[in-house]
Design a protein around this motif. Structure first.
Motif, PDB file in Angstrom:
ATOM      1  N   ALA A 225      13.705 135.184  -9.271  1.00  0.00           N
ATOM      2  CA  ALA A 225      15.004 135.863  -9.187  1.00  0.00           C
ATOM      3  C   ALA A 225      15.903 135.229  -8.136  1.00  0.00           C
ATOM      4  N   ILE A 226      15.360 134.867  -6.980  1.00  0.00           N
ATOM      5  CA  ILE A 226      16.172 134.370  -5.875  1.00  0.00           C
ATOM      6  C   ILE A 226      16.405 132.864  -5.967  1.00  0.00           C
ATOM      7  N   LEU A 227      15.357 132.115  -6.297  1.00  0.00           N
ATOM      8  CA  LEU A 227      15.459 130.652  -6.310  1.00  0.00           C
ATOM      9  C   LEU A 227      15.680 130.083  -7.709  1.00  0.00           C
ATOM     10  N   GLY A 228      15.123 130.751  -8.718  1.00  0.00           N
ATOM     11  CA  GLY A 228      15.209 130.213 -10.071  1.00  0.00           C
ATOM     12  C   GLY A 228      16.469 130.586 -10.814  1.00  0.00           C
ATOM     13  N   GLY A 229      17.133 131.678 -10.385  1.00  0.00           N
ATOM     14  CA  GLY A 229      18.329 132.108 -11.087  1.00  0.00           C
ATOM     15  C   GLY A 229      18.034 132.495 -12.525  1.00  0.00           C
ATOM     16  N   ARG A 230      18.946 132.269 -13.392  1.00  0.00           N
ATOM     17  CA  ARG A 230      18.761 132.604 -14.805  1.00  0.00           C
ATOM     18  C   ARG A 230      17.987 131.530 -15.562  1.00  0.00           C
ATOM     19  N   ALA A 231      17.621 130.457 -14.870  1.00  0.00           N
ATOM     20  CA  ALA A 231      16.868 129.393 -15.541  1.00  0.00           C
ATOM     21  C   ALA A 231      15.424 129.796 -15.799  1.00  0.00           C
ATOM     22  N   VAL A 232      14.942 130.820 -15.102  1.00  0.00           N
ATOM     23  CA  VAL A 232      13.546 131.226 -15.204  1.00  0.00           C
ATOM     24  C   VAL A 232      13.480 132.721 -15.503  1.00  0.00           C
ATOM     25  N   THR A 233      12.714 133.080 -16.507  1.00  0.00           N
ATOM     26  CA  THR A 233      12.409 134.482 -16.797  1.00  0.00           C
ATOM     27  C   THR A 233      10.896 134.629 -16.810  1.00  0.00           C
TER      28      THR A 233
END
Length: 282
Positions: A225-233
């Protein structure tokens, strides 16, 4: 002849009741909910496996695979970093080992979100610590890995490294130096000493570190959530979305059951290979 009963089971009864009420029962309820029709809030009798089919049909298998791959890469990377670190702390640093160990353990007592936000500031482009320092000192302009899968993976390694290091340090402490020296005197090389002497003796601590790191990384959410942003779910974010935003408890329960199954698939084989009495009575 008077038969004497052992008090062991009676002494264990409070612990059994505690685990039954606060561990086994919630898992049983989650499993039961996973077999209910979608978007229901009652534990009825209309069992169905449609939620498990819907998970993969609607694309929730992808967050599960990312979580599994991310946890695996985190565990392997932490292991590769922790082994030489643990050996250095155990054999080469001497009295300074206590200070270095305390410095490594200190971040555990700081909020995980605070540490991750600090890491995000370090990774930020232009205004970040790394990019700004290189630009000011060397005139270099670099980009940023922030809001990517790599950033989330770096954050997971950063957060979970101590959980691999300290059990592994305990395992390395179980290696007698005289055995290593004897193997070298008999002509064994570095790889042979590692494979035949060090690894088997340190295996209990290594397995505990692998277990802790993988299970914690599998349930990690803040890093993505903090480092990956929307690129990671990740799967934990998907579970939160099904429970809270979609109000679909059965589907969220089905996702939770899959995570539990993945964890058990690792935990049971590892626990069967760990000799706790050997680890504690060195």
């Amino acid at each position: 002849m008077i038969r004497q009963s052992t008090p062991g089971p009676w002494f264990a009864l409070p612990l059994i009741l505690f685990f039954g009420a606060f561990f086994a029962a919630p898992i049983a309820i989650v499993f039961w909910y996973s077999l209910m029709p979608a978007r229901t809030f009652e534990l009825g009798a209309n069992f169905t496996v449609e939620n498990y089919i819907t998970i993969f049909r609607d694309g929730y298998g992808r967050p599960l695979m990312w979580s599994l791959i991310g946890a695996t890469l985190t565990t392997l990377t932490c292991l590769l970093l922790a082994w030489p670190t643990a050996k250095a702390l155990n054999r080469h640093i001497g009295r300074a080992a206590m200070l270095v160990t305390a410095l490594i353990a200190l971040p555990i007592f700081i909020s995980e979100s605070v540490r991750l936000f600090g890491l995000s500031i370090f990774m930020m482009p232009r205004g970040g610590i790394l990019a700004g320092s290189l630009n000011a000192c060397c005139g270099l302009e670099i980009g940023s890995v922030l809001n990517t899968r790599i950033a989330a993976l770096i954050g997971m390694i950063y957060i979970h490294f101590p959980f691999m290091l300290f059990p592994l340090l305990l395992g390395i402490e179980m290696i007698p130096r005289d055995r290593v020296e004897a193997a070298r005197d008999l002509g064994a090389g570095g790889w042979a000493v590692f494979r035949e002497v060090e690894l088997p003796l340190a295996l209990p601590g290594l397995l505990i570190g692998v277990l802790l790191t993988f299970v914690l990384a599998l349930g990690a959410n803040a890093e993505a959530a903090i480092l990956g942003g929307r690129a990671v779910t990740v799967i934990t974010a998907a579970i939160d979305q099904r429970f809270n935003y979609a109000q679909d408890w059965p589907s969220g329960s089905a996702l939770t059951v899959l995570v539990i199954v993945a964890s058990v698939a690792l935990v049971v084989p590892i626990l069967s290979r760990i000799n706790i009495s050997k680890l504690t009575n060195r």
